[in-house]
Design a protein around this motif. Sequence first.
Motif, PDB file in Angstrom:
ATOM      1  N   MET A 262       0.828  -1.198   0.000  1.00  0.00           N
ATOM      2  CA  MET A 262       0.000   0.000   0.000  1.00  0.00           C
ATOM      3  C   MET A 262       0.869   1.258   0.000  1.00  0.00           C
ATOM      4  SD  MET A 262      -3.000  -1.071  -0.299  1.00  0.00           S
ATOM      5  CE  MET A 262      -3.760   0.546  -0.154  1.00  0.00           C
ATOM      6  N   MET A 263       1.988   1.214   0.703  1.00  0.00           N
ATOM      7  CA  MET A 263       2.901   2.359   0.690  1.00  0.00           C
ATOM      8  C   MET A 263       3.485   2.559  -0.705  1.00  0.00           C
ATOM      9  SD  MET A 263       4.831   1.673   4.341  1.00  0.00           S
ATOM     10  CE  MET A 263       6.094   2.890   3.962  1.00  0.00           C
ATOM     11  N   TRP A 264       3.876   1.442  -1.338  1.00  0.00           N
ATOM     12  CA  TRP A 264       4.424   1.553  -2.700  1.00  0.00           C
ATOM     13  C   TRP A 264       3.370   2.063  -3.670  1.00  0.00           C
ATOM     14  CZ3 TRP A 264       2.792  -0.827  -7.199  1.00  0.00           C
ATOM     15  CH2 TRP A 264       3.610  -0.654  -8.317  1.00  0.00           C
ATOM     16  N   LEU A 265       2.148   1.560  -3.575  1.00  0.00           N
ATOM     17  CA  LEU A 265       1.082   1.977  -4.478  1.00  0.00           C
ATOM     18  C   LEU A 265       0.750   3.453  -4.292  1.00  0.00           C
ATOM     19  CD1 LEU A 265      -0.997   1.103  -6.602  1.00  0.00           C
ATOM     20  CD2 LEU A 265      -2.561   0.545  -4.730  1.00  0.00           C
ATOM     21  N   GLN A 266       0.689   3.900  -3.041  1.00  0.00           N
ATOM     22  CA  GLN A 266       0.396   5.305  -2.778  1.00  0.00           C
ATOM     23  C   GLN A 266       1.477   6.209  -3.362  1.00  0.00           C
ATOM     24  OE1 GLN A 266      -0.043   6.181   1.378  1.00  0.00           O
ATOM     25  NE2 GLN A 266      -0.498   8.349   1.051  1.00  0.00           N
ATOM     26  N   ASN A 267       2.733   5.843  -3.177  1.00  0.00           N
ATOM     27  CA  ASN A 267       3.832   6.643  -3.728  1.00  0.00           C
ATOM     28  C   ASN A 267       3.825   6.626  -5.249  1.00  0.00           C
ATOM     29  OD1 ASN A 267       4.810   7.323  -1.169  1.00  0.00           O
ATOM     30  ND2 ASN A 267       6.106   5.499  -1.072  1.00  0.00           N
ATOM     31  N   THR A 268       3.521   5.456  -5.844  1.00  0.00           N
ATOM     32  CA  THR A 268       3.520   5.339  -7.303  1.00  0.00           C
ATOM     33  C   THR A 268       2.416   6.182  -7.917  1.00  0.00           C
ATOM     34  OG1 THR A 268       4.429   3.094  -7.169  1.00  0.00           O
ATOM     35  CG2 THR A 268       3.361   3.727  -9.235  1.00  0.00           C
ATOM     36  N   LEU A 269       1.226   6.157  -7.321  1.00  0.00           N
ATOM     37  CA  LEU A 269       0.116   6.955  -7.838  1.00  0.00           C
ATOM     38  C   LEU A 269       0.383   8.451  -7.730  1.00  0.00           C
ATOM     39  CD1 LEU A 269      -2.952   4.927  -6.502  1.00  0.00           C
ATOM     40  CD2 LEU A 269      -2.022   4.968  -8.817  1.00  0.00           C
ATOM     41  N   SER A 270       1.236   8.831  -6.808  1.00  0.00           N
ATOM     42  CA  SER A 270       1.601  10.243  -6.679  1.00  0.00           C
ATOM     43  C   SER A 270       2.796  10.619  -7.542  1.00  0.00           C
ATOM     44  CB  SER A 270       1.899  10.573  -5.212  1.00  0.00           C
ATOM     45  OG  SER A 270       3.020   9.823  -4.752  1.00  0.00           O
ATOM     46  N   GLY A 271       3.290   9.655  -8.332  1.00  0.00           N
ATOM     47  CA  GLY A 271       4.407   9.933  -9.226  1.00  0.00           C
ATOM     48  C   GLY A 271       5.771   9.683  -8.627  1.00  0.00           C
ATOM     49  N   ASN A 272       5.811   9.106  -7.441  1.00  0.00           N
ATOM     50  CA  ASN A 272       7.080   8.840  -6.765  1.00  0.00           C
ATOM     51  C   ASN A 272       7.349   7.338  -6.780  1.00  0.00           C
ATOM     52  OD1 ASN A 272       9.375   8.833  -5.153  1.00  0.00           O
ATOM     53  ND2 ASN A 272       8.223   9.093  -3.248  1.00  0.00           N
ATOM     54  N   LEU A 273       8.311   6.919  -7.603  1.00  0.00           N
ATOM     55  CA  LEU A 273       8.657   5.502  -7.688  1.00  0.00           C
ATOM     56  C   LEU A 273       9.689   5.083  -6.658  1.00  0.00           C
ATOM     57  CD1 LEU A 273       8.816   5.040 -11.577  1.00  0.00           C
ATOM     58  CD2 LEU A 273       6.945   4.491 -10.016  1.00  0.00           C
TER      59      LEU A 273
ATOM     60  N   VAL B 231      14.365   6.218  -8.636  1.00  0.00           N
ATOM     61  CA  VAL B 231      14.096   5.153  -9.611  1.00  0.00           C
ATOM     62  C   VAL B 231      13.608   5.734 -10.928  1.00  0.00           C
ATOM     63  CG1 VAL B 231      12.688   3.107 -10.073  1.00  0.00           C
ATOM     64  CG2 VAL B 231      13.622   3.485  -7.786  1.00  0.00           C
ATOM     65  N   LEU B 232      12.795   6.778 -10.862  1.00  0.00           N
ATOM     66  CA  LEU B 232      12.268   7.376 -12.089  1.00  0.00           C
ATOM     67  C   LEU B 232      13.395   7.905 -12.971  1.00  0.00           C
ATOM     68  CD1 LEU B 232       9.790   8.140 -13.726  1.00  0.00           C
ATOM     69  CD2 LEU B 232       9.683  10.300 -12.453  1.00  0.00           C
ATOM     70  N   ASP B 233      14.410   8.517 -12.355  1.00  0.00           N
ATOM     71  CA  ASP B 233      15.545   9.011 -13.135  1.00  0.00           C
ATOM     72  C   ASP B 233      16.285   7.863 -13.816  1.00  0.00           C
ATOM     73  OD1 ASP B 233      14.849  11.508 -12.272  1.00  0.00           O
ATOM     74  OD2 ASP B 233      16.458  11.687 -10.784  1.00  0.00           O
ATOM     75  N   MET B 234      16.426   6.739 -13.123  1.00  0.00           N
ATOM     76  CA  MET B 234      17.111   5.581 -13.698  1.00  0.00           C
ATOM     77  C   MET B 234      16.311   5.003 -14.872  1.00  0.00           C
ATOM     78  SD  MET B 234      18.237   3.805 -10.077  1.00  0.00           S
ATOM     79  CE  MET B 234      19.089   2.438 -10.855  1.00  0.00           C
ATOM     80  N   ILE B 235      14.983   4.994 -14.729  1.00  0.00           N
ATOM     81  CA  ILE B 235      14.140   4.482 -15.810  1.00  0.00           C
ATOM     82  C   ILE B 235      14.218   5.386 -17.034  1.00  0.00           C
ATOM     83  CG2 ILE B 235      11.766   3.974 -16.501  1.00  0.00           C
ATOM     84  CD1 ILE B 235      12.813   1.922 -14.598  1.00  0.00           C
TER      85      ILE B 235
ATOM     86  N   VAL C  80      13.329  -0.756  -7.866  1.00  0.00           N
ATOM     87  CA  VAL C  80      13.673  -0.761  -9.294  1.00  0.00           C
ATOM     88  C   VAL C  80      12.954  -1.908 -10.001  1.00  0.00           C
ATOM     89  CG1 VAL C  80      15.557  -0.913 -10.966  1.00  0.00           C
ATOM     90  CG2 VAL C  80      15.900   0.299  -8.809  1.00  0.00           C
ATOM     91  N   ILE C  81      12.885  -3.067  -9.362  1.00  0.00           N
ATOM     92  CA  ILE C  81      12.203  -4.215  -9.975  1.00  0.00           C
ATOM     93  C   ILE C  81      10.742  -3.903 -10.219  1.00  0.00           C
ATOM     94  CG2 ILE C  81      11.556  -6.641  -9.673  1.00  0.00           C
ATOM     95  CD1 ILE C  81      14.044  -6.994  -7.954  1.00  0.00           C
ATOM     96  N   MET C  82      10.072  -3.318  -9.240  1.00  0.00           N
ATOM     97  CA  MET C  82       8.660  -2.990  -9.394  1.00  0.00           C
ATOM     98  C   MET C  82       8.455  -1.938 -10.474  1.00  0.00           C
ATOM     99  SD  MET C  82       6.725  -4.861  -7.594  1.00  0.00           S
ATOM    100  CE  MET C  82       5.250  -3.890  -7.876  1.00  0.00           C
ATOM    101  N   ALA C  83       9.338  -0.941 -10.533  1.00  0.00           N
ATOM    102  CA  ALA C  83       9.196   0.105 -11.545  1.00  0.00           C
ATOM    103  C   ALA C  83       9.377  -0.451 -12.948  1.00  0.00           C
ATOM    104  CB  ALA C  83      10.219   1.217 -11.279  1.00  0.00           C
ATOM    105  N   ILE C  84      10.361  -1.328 -13.125  1.00  0.00           N
ATOM    106  CA  ILE C  84      10.583  -1.913 -14.450  1.00  0.00           C
ATOM    107  C   ILE C  84       9.428  -2.827 -14.836  1.00  0.00           C
ATOM    108  CG2 ILE C  84      12.068  -3.494 -15.746  1.00  0.00           C
ATOM    109  CD1 ILE C  84      14.437  -2.331 -14.286  1.00  0.00           C
ATOM    110  N   THR C  85       8.899  -3.578 -13.878  1.00  0.00           N
ATOM    111  CA  THR C  85       7.731  -4.417 -14.153  1.00  0.00           C
ATOM    112  C   THR C  85       6.547  -3.573 -14.587  1.00  0.00           C
ATOM    113  OG1 THR C  85       8.477  -6.033 -12.498  1.00  0.00           O
ATOM    114  CG2 THR C  85       6.172  -6.138 -13.198  1.00  0.00           C
ATOM    115  N   LEU C  86       6.345  -2.450 -13.916  1.00  0.00           N
ATOM    116  CA  LEU C  86       5.235  -1.557 -14.261  1.00  0.00           C
ATOM    117  C   LEU C  86       5.426  -0.956 -15.649  1.00  0.00           C
ATOM    118  CD1 LEU C  86       2.631  -0.178 -13.267  1.00  0.00           C
ATOM    119  CD2 LEU C  86       4.063   1.647 -12.329  1.00  0.00           C
TER     120      LEU C  86
END
Length: 316
Positions: free
Chosen positions: A66-77, A87-91, A282-288
């Motif tokens: 839930m913490m990861w999902l909340q941060n991701t929906l706000s644009g923070n990976l 992570v966003l900069d690396m992607i 990083v794994i979750m961001a790349i999967t997304l």
Amino acid sequence: MIKVILKRLLNAIPLLFMISIIAFLLIKLAPGDPIQSFVTPDMHPDDVERIRKSLGLDQPIHIQYMMWLQNTLSGNLGYSIISKRPVLDMIVERLPATIGLMGASLLVSLVIAIPLGMLTAVKKNTFFDRIANFISYIGISIPSFWFALLLIYLFSLKWGLLPSMGMRTVGEDSILDILKHGILPCTVLAFQNISVYMRYIRSSTIHQLEEDYVQIQYAYGSSKARVLYNHVLRNVLLPIITIIGLSIPSLVGGAFITETVFSWPGLGLLGVTSIFSFDYPVIMAITLFSSIMLVLGNLVADILYSVVDPRIRLRG
């Protein structure tokens, strides 16, 4: 058409949500602990727990998600556990390399497979047709990593014609140098796709050449080249667009293997490195991002389908 696209994008939201849940569970259930990269032999257990708490890894798995999902929906990976970078900069840094490699391999596949598949259909059961089919069987059968190693041995180690690793030569900053580095990984990704596309195009062309409209065009005096280009090609492209949409997952998966073998600085290499180092954000961001690429790729294939066949566009 706009309504159809919006509907497809809305339908992709629960799909991406389920993918994120499954990926998060698999990552957490996998053996290994990212804390081990911070632990030293003389570190006190209290310090280890303090690091675990600072990273949020002491929380239950559903709280972490839930913490990861909340941060991701706000644009923070989040931040990489290993490199401490956003992570966003690396992607963003590595995404162009992956898209460029995948796009180039797909373009090469189509440019070669379409005329070659139609030519083998016209020359059905000839020596040329048998040789092309034999090569396509090889392309479908051999593993991509083995083919990559074979190309490195021949073109880099034995003949010294092409570079074997990376995307640029140290001290070089030119488009030609990037193209030279991309030839081998692009060939690996394109070879299997060419083999698959060619067989579908051959089969579809043979079927179209047996249709009545082809015989009518011949009766009107049209040449074989004119019939193939003006009439058969449009009908042949319909199943190919479907095959392209279905092959995008294998293209993304193949990019992971190919980028790792050739040290191509894209999302594939970053993903494999992150998996071995248990870099969860990083794994979750790349999967997304990979899932979004698959959804958009299939959406583009559907749009192209309606462009090629106006009847689909009229029906919506």
